[in-house]
Design an enzyme around this catalytic site. Structure first.
Site, PDB file in Angstrom:
ATOM      1  N   TYR A   1      68.271  56.188  87.907  1.00  0.00           N
ATOM      2  CA  TYR A   1      66.804  56.095  88.072  1.00  0.00           C
ATOM      3  C   TYR A   1      66.429  56.512  89.491  1.00  0.00           C
ATOM      4  CZ  TYR A   1      62.311  53.968  89.187  1.00  0.00           C
ATOM      5  OH  TYR A   1      61.031  53.763  89.649  1.00  0.00           O
TER       6      TYR A   1
ATOM      7  N   ASN B   1      56.374  53.161  76.529  1.00  0.00           N
ATOM      8  CA  ASN B   1      56.445  51.814  77.116  1.00  0.00           C
ATOM      9  C   ASN B   1      55.045  51.225  77.291  1.00  0.00           C
ATOM     10  OD1 ASN B   1      57.920  49.608  78.008  1.00  0.00           O
ATOM     11  ND2 ASN B   1      57.717  50.186  80.162  1.00  0.00           N
TER      12      ASN B   1
ATOM     13  N   SER C   1      59.445  55.336  94.917  1.00  0.00           N
ATOM     14  CA  SER C   1      59.905  53.954  95.000  1.00  0.00           C
ATOM     15  C   SER C   1      60.696  53.726  96.283  1.00  0.00           C
ATOM     16  CB  SER C   1      60.805  53.696  93.789  1.00  0.00           C
ATOM     17  OG  SER C   1      61.542  52.518  93.940  1.00  0.00           O
TER      18      SER C   1
ATOM     19  N   LEU D   1      53.215  56.485  74.829  1.00  0.00           N
ATOM     20  CA  LEU D   1      53.360  55.112  74.314  1.00  0.00           C
ATOM     21  C   LEU D   1      54.827  54.672  74.241  1.00  0.00           C
ATOM     22  CD1 LEU D   1      50.684  55.117  71.417  1.00  0.00           C
ATOM     23  CD2 LEU D   1      50.352  54.681  73.854  1.00  0.00           C
TER      24      LEU D   1
ATOM     25  N   LYS E   1      64.039  59.737  91.223  1.00  0.00           N
ATOM     26  CA  LYS E   1      62.936  59.658  92.207  1.00  0.00           C
ATOM     27  C   LYS E   1      63.215  60.586  93.387  1.00  0.00           C
ATOM     28  CE  LYS E   1      60.267  56.998  89.969  1.00  0.00           C
ATOM     29  NZ  LYS E   1      59.076  57.582  89.359  1.00  0.00           N
TER      30      LYS E   1
END
Ligand code: NAD
Ligand code: WQD
Length: 347
Positions: free
Chosen positions: A151, A37, A126, A35, A155
């Site tokens: 970020y 986000n 991504s 939780l 990935k």
């Protein structure tokens, strides 16, 4: 007997839509979400769409003992791994938060999977791994480059970890490289719940049209594109969710160690084209101004998604108007419901 799938981050934006599609395809679903986000109410809303129960574990994938307990309790046969932090700007401010959550989380999850002989996994990656590309469309064979944010680094690292585990430890992995997921479920019961001021274009547009934001700033109109604004490959989140089910089916059947798929529509739209489509379907005039370029933005990128179309037998169904229409209907529903109040999506 239907297979039971663990969905990490299953109450989040893409996860919740994928849980719906998994249940629609008769998979049993177990969700783990901390939780960080998302909110618990999303689980109830998924159930009201599909009329099928979800086994929800409110826990962190970094917590080895919680994951152990889950894998002992449930007969998990495959995993779709969404749980991660995703805000590019925040990752620049606080890289360790991203390394810890996204990379450590990936390692802990895979370690527990390994211990329990669960080896089938679909991983959310991504198009950010392609970095600042010079020409589109982008195929999966396009080299991945040094990431343009911490970020993005997470990935790249997670993709590499998964490839290693597939090569040396018997995992069967699918890496899905999403382009720009937007839109919401047609029921208007689930959609994106951005925390605070949205970074992303479409929630910023819908919040502006709803009067929550004063105006949209277009980040740069002096790019080398037909109208001077950036071009992206926007994909409806329901199309994306359906691709996960196809990817999972494929992973269960495949001989190879791992496979990588782009998920986009194969068509790029400029920021101004997105605004126009939004105005057309919503009937609203969107207040916007031209502003400076945003640091780190790629000029233009769109996918070559033919590999997913051929191997997964998947095709996108929704166009840009559908994406804007569902995003707007979701924003209206959000304003009328208590969800936006439970999670502060506006401050
Ligand atoms: P989201 O934030 O809406 O969903 C992620 C969910 O994971 C949230 O519900 C959050 O509470 C949960 N979570 C985060 N860390 C966790 C942890 N340690 N343990 C348990 N739960 C945890 O994000 P999203 O847009 O649904 O993205 C899902 C995945 O797709 C992410 O991995 C993201 O990096 C990737 N992705 C997203 C986009 C995009 O534009 N939305 C694009 C490309 C890739
Ligand atoms: C789209 C376009 C902006 C806001 C990000 C991540 C990427 C991936 C998807 C996770 C750009 C312009 C935006 C605004 C604007 N996520 N824009 N005004 O940057 O393509 O990708 O989300 O993996 O990693 O970087 O998406 O929605 O932020 O921007 O003009 O207020 O809209 O410049 O051209 P982006 P976005």
């Amino acid at each position: 007997m239907n297979k039971t799938i663990l969905v990490t981050g299953g109450l989040g934006y893409i996860g919740s839509h994928t849980v719906v599609e998994l249940q629609n395809s008769n998979y049993k679903v177990v969700v783990i979400d901390n939780l960080s986000n998302s909110i618990k109410e999303v689980a109830e809303r998924i159930v009201s769409i599909t009329k099928q129960p979800i086994q929800l574990y409110v826990a962190d994938i970094n917590d080895h003992s919680s994951l152990e307990a889950l894998f002992k309790q449930e007969t998990i046969e495959g995993v779709i791994h969404f749980a991660a932090h995703k805000a590019v700007g925040e990752s620049v401010q606080n890289p360790f938060k991203y390394y810890r959550n996204n990379i450590d989380g990936m390692i802990t999850l895979h370690q527990v999977m390994h211990q329990h002989h669960v080896k089938t996994i679909v991983f959310s990656s991504s198009c950010t791994v392609y970095g600042d590309t010079k020409s589109s469309p982008i195929e999966e064979t396009h080299p991945v480059t040094e990431a343009i944010s911490p970020y993005g680094t997470t990935k790249l690292v997670c993709e590499q970890i998964l490839k290693d585990l597939c090569k040396y430890s018997g995992f069967k992995g699918i890496i899905l490289r999403y382009f720009n997921p937007v839109g919401a479920h047609p029921s208007t019961l689930i959609g994106e719940l951005p925390l605070g001021v949205p970074d992303n274009l479409v929630p910023y547009i819908t919040q502006t049209a709803a009067g929550i934001r004063e105006k949209l700033t277009v980040f740069g109109n002096d790019y080398n594109t037909p109208d001077g604004t950036n071009i992206r490959d926007y994909i409806h989140v329901v199309d994306l969710a359906k691709a996960h089910v196809k990817a999972l089916d494929y992973a269960f059947a495949m001989d190879q160690d791992y496979e990588i798929f782009n998920l986009g529509t194969g068509k790029g739209y400029s920021v101004l084209e997105v605004i126009k489509a939004f105005e057309k379907v919503s009937g609203k005039n969107l207040p916007y101004v031209m502003g400076a370029r945003r640091a780190g933005d790629v000029e233009q990128i769109w996918a070559d998604a033919t590999k997913a179309e051929k191997l997964l037998k998947w095709a996108h169904q929704f166009d840009l108007n559908d994406m804007m229409d569902s995003a707007w209907k979701w924003q209206v529903a959000l304003n009328d419901s208590n969800l936006g109040k439970i999670k502060d999506t506006t401050s």
